[in-house]
Design an enzyme around this catalytic site. Sequence first.
Site: not given
Length: 321
Positions: A176, A184, A193, A219
């Site tokens: 992760d 973000n 992305d 993620e």
Amino acid sequence: MKVLVADDSTIYRETLKGLLLSWHYEVVLASDGDEAMAILSGQDAPRLALLDSVMPGLSGPELCQAVRAGHQAYTYIILLSSRGEEDDVAHGFEVGADDYLCKPFKEFELRARLRAGERIVRAQEDLMRAQDALRFQATHDSVTQLPNRRGIMEVLKRELHRSSRSQEPLSICMADLDHFKRVNDAHGHLVGDEVLRWVATLMPGALRQYDAIGRYGGEEFLVVLPGCSETCALEVGERLRQRVANTVFSSGPAKFPVTMSVGVCQWHSGMAIDELLNRADQALYRAKDLGRNRVELASHSERESKIKAHSSAPTTATSTK
């Protein structure tokens, strides 16, 4: 397009060859049914076939039946016969022929039948490509192009079944990205992305050819390691971690380091898939709790695993990681 001509008559074979070459087909010749079957069963087999009804080895109808019973790509078959009895024609269609021509045939008629067959073969190829594309979309993530949760879970279930039969080791890594929400928030979801795509291109380089990786959610990535003990899996997890941590993400004005935490668990006989995933996820949470950017092995204590399973979040990626 490649066309097979199977006929024991040298005159007919050469006549058909000349016609087909003049119509810009690639021609493959066979003098009997057995030779024709070998050609149609091989690699890059012709998709159009002109088969004499009566020839040594397999007859035309027998060859039709054998081809239809196989699993190769669809072959459009035209039977050729000097006999035009209704029973012969009906039998030919029953065993899988697509069309039927009586010898001697007119050139324009043969060409028209071949063109019809070519259209059908190309339509079938288009359909297969469309089905493949839909299958890929159903099992792959649109952002990273890696297998999605469904796709990687299919791999894991298949490998678990194989390991349960062979008793070979199997391990997984739950990886992760650290503080992904900050990416973000600071740079926007488009950059987020890009980070996911960038990581998806980096991670496979740390894996063996027969390992599998997929985007498990958000993620979070799931790595399936067939034939890999926990010691081996820890080494793979560390390679994954280093491969990401030792490279700086850069896109336009955005440039920053990215790290990941990894949880590792080895499957043992009798362990359900949910337990395997849960224990890997708990190891991942431990890596987060201990400072992130590290690899942790799932605890061997069943009691500890159950306690953590009750006190921790479900096995999904969250913004708190």
